[in-house]
Design an enzyme around this catalytic site. Structure first.
Site, short mmCIF file in Angstrom:
data_model
loop_
_atom_site.label_atom_id
_atom_site.label_comp_id
_atom_site.label_asym_id
_atom_site.label_seq_id
_atom_site.Cartn_x
_atom_site.Cartn_y
_atom_site.Cartn_z
N VAL A 26 0.75 -1.34 -0.01
CA VAL A 26 0.06 -0.02 -0.01
C VAL A 26 1.05 1.15 -0.03
CG1 VAL A 26 -2.01 -1.15 1.03
CG2 VAL A 26 -0.12 -0.23 2.29
N SER A 27 0.36 2.35 -0.36
CA SER A 27 1.51 3.52 -0.87
C SER A 27 1.66 4.27 0.45
CB SER A 27 0.78 4.35 -1.70
OG SER A 27 0.33 3.72 -2.98
N SER A 28 0.87 4.11 1.54
CA SER A 28 1.24 4.79 2.89
C SER A 28 0.72 4.01 3.92
CB SER A 28 0.67 6.17 2.84
OG SER A 28 -0.83 6.00 2.90
N GLN A 31 -3.09 4.03 4.43
CA GLN A 31 -4.09 3.04 3.54
C GLN A 31 -4.16 1.69 4.19
OE1 GLN A 31 -2.21 3.34 -0.43
NE2 GLN A 31 -3.75 5.16 -0.84
#
Length: 216
Positions: A26-28, A31
């Protein structure tokens, strides 16, 4: 969580074949990886073989991914939900795919794209079709990343044109700034003493002093 039923893959005769892994990204940290977890829930994968990174897919400098690749051996099997979970840089996705499949001899299954299953079509035509699909999907993933950056830049430019301010608001000058600035300019005190008197770092005091002088 994914059921801890087995760590291994078996052939149709039930004989031991290889370890099975899953990679989730996941990007961060904000998330949630639940969507990818749910997609992988029915697979026979041990929880200790599930590797999760919570960071951008712009490159492959990710701790969990690097640990996973180091652990995997020839004929192991890797599941990912979609090609953009592997990464978002077109050239690096292709390079990593080559390293995993050609150098390490690992099979990869992309759940959202059945054609990207290296267990199938081991002949020349199957490999060719898989490579073509991979290149197209990798290009689409990177193109979407580029479009997102462009839309963000356009949105920021439009907001600035409307007078929207970005970043932290500038801190107000302390009440004693004028007198401290005057003493500093008359060389009664040093720059460091002036900054300390205003409870500021030296760089901040100097930047505010220049701004103060330009506004006079």
């Amino acid at each position: 969580m994914i059921e801890n039923r087995s760590v291994f893959a078996y052939d149709r005769k039930g004989e031991f074949m290889a370890n099975v892994y899953a990679y989730i990204r996941v990007s961060s940290r904000e998330q949630n990886e639940d969507r990818q977890m749910i997609a992988l829930k029915e697979l026979v994968i041990s929880e200790k073989n599930i590797f999760v990174d919570r960071q951008s897919g712009k490159d492959f400098e990710r701790p969990s991914y690097k640990r996973m690749v180091k652990r995997m051996k020839r004929d192991d099997l890797l599941y990912i939900k979609s090609i953009d979970r592997l990464g978002r840089n077109y050239e690096e996705i292709l390079e990593q795919w080559r390293i995993l499949t050609k150098e390490k001899g690992i099979d990869i299954v992309v759940l959202d794209m059945p054609l990207l299953d290296t267990r199938r079509g081991k002949d020349l035509m199957g490999t060719f079709l898989s490579d073509i699909v991979l290149q197209v999907l990798s290009f689409v993933a990177e193109n979407e990343r580029t479009n997102i950056r462009q839309r963000q830049a356009e949105g920021i430019a439009a907001a600035k044109a409307k007078g929207v301010k970005f970043g932290r608001p500038a801190l107000p000058y302390p009440e004693n700034f004028g007198s401290i600035h005057r003493d500093w300019r008359k060389k009664k005190i040093t720059l460091r003493q002036a900054a300390e008197a205003c409870a500021m770092p030296v760089g901040t005091f100097y930047a505010k002093a220049r701004k103060f002088e330009n506004s006079i």
